[in-house]
Design an enzyme around this catalytic site. Sequence first.
Site, PDB file in Angstrom:
ATOM      1  CG  ASP A 129     -16.537  30.821 -22.229  1.00 32.58           C
ATOM      2  OD1 ASP A 129     -16.523  31.332 -21.090  1.00 32.58           O
ATOM      3  OD2 ASP A 129     -17.104  29.742 -22.487  1.00 32.58           O
ATOM      4  N   GLY A 189      -2.470  37.584  -9.653  1.00 33.58           N
ATOM      5  CA  GLY A 189      -1.271  37.045  -9.012  1.00 33.58           C
ATOM      6  C   GLY A 189      -1.413  35.594  -8.574  1.00 33.58           C
ATOM      7  CB  ALA A 228     -24.852  49.958 -31.671  1.00 32.11           C
TER       8      ALA A 228
END
Length: 322
Positions: A128, A186, A22
């Site tokens: 992160d 989960g 870009a």
Amino acid sequence: MERILVLTSGGDAPGMNAAIRAVVRTGIYRKAEVWACHNGYQGLVKKDIFKLEKEDVAGCIQRGGTILRSSRCELFHEKKERDKIKRFLKQKDINNLIIIGGDGSFRGAATFSNEGGPKSVGIPGTIDNDILGTEYTIGFDTARNTALKAIDNIRDTAFSNSKYFLIEVMGQRAGFLAVDVGIAGGAEFILTPEFPLTAEKLAKKILAPRRKKESLIIVVAEAGKPGRSVRIADKLRKLTPFDYRVCILGHIQRGGSPTVVDREIASRMGNLAVEAILAGESNCMTALKGGHLTLSPFPGEKAHYRKLETDKLLKLGTILAS
Ligand code: ADP
């Protein structure tokens, strides 16, 4: 004619190539020349720079890592070295520097600009997601999807063989990755750097009366100590009557083809970085705030990084897995 130099510095992250692409294509669209170097500031130290054309960034958007390579560079910490680079870039008429990297790379860029070096605009990239001033950093979404896939795979075997697992994910200073994949996968427990849990406290939670389960997943953020889940598992074996398996996902999370989210945000950030620097902006980075793309000052000192502000999501994870 304005000249922009783009580099990738520090830890690599998936989506950096979309940002490079870009920058190059927006720069050329804006009638600027776009230059680059390999290996972050090391390329500048070596004075090894080259001009990029539109076709040089063809076919890279789907690739993980960075086609410009990345590294850390001790010499860039030295003013004498930065002065040499400053003179070299002036000779080459390069007044604009776009840095794709983490807050360390931005500290270097800020110092360099403040000493009379080129203007600098950063594009935040780290899996992160812990750079202060932006809610999103390039690479985060790909990393969490990679980690989630691994957790899903482990869940299958954990269930079938009635095993307890600690799965260690990256997250040096902040637990964004751990929380997201913990909830989405989960996990019964999630350990983050911001809300640490001792092995003793974790053992108590594991032993507390609860629904009988065939398997258990504990997601552990590495918290600057890669391999810490091995030590936690050792302690848990002594404190509870169960065995624990450990899986450290490590650098698997840093690679791989970037997701739609990473490619799209990196593309928008690359475009904005060029528009901003050509409009005279400096000492700032592209940022996502409230879902909107904007500019934010470089984050500054080392201690200033973004962290989880509450343990609400950790508690939600525990409730939902109960
Ligand atoms: P990240 O950008 O991923 O946070 P680092 O903290 O390792 O990675 O920084 C990358 C590079 O940025 C360093 O190797 C160094 O070349 C440069 N850098 C970092 N901090 C400074 C600083 N205070 N002054 C000059 N250069 C710096």
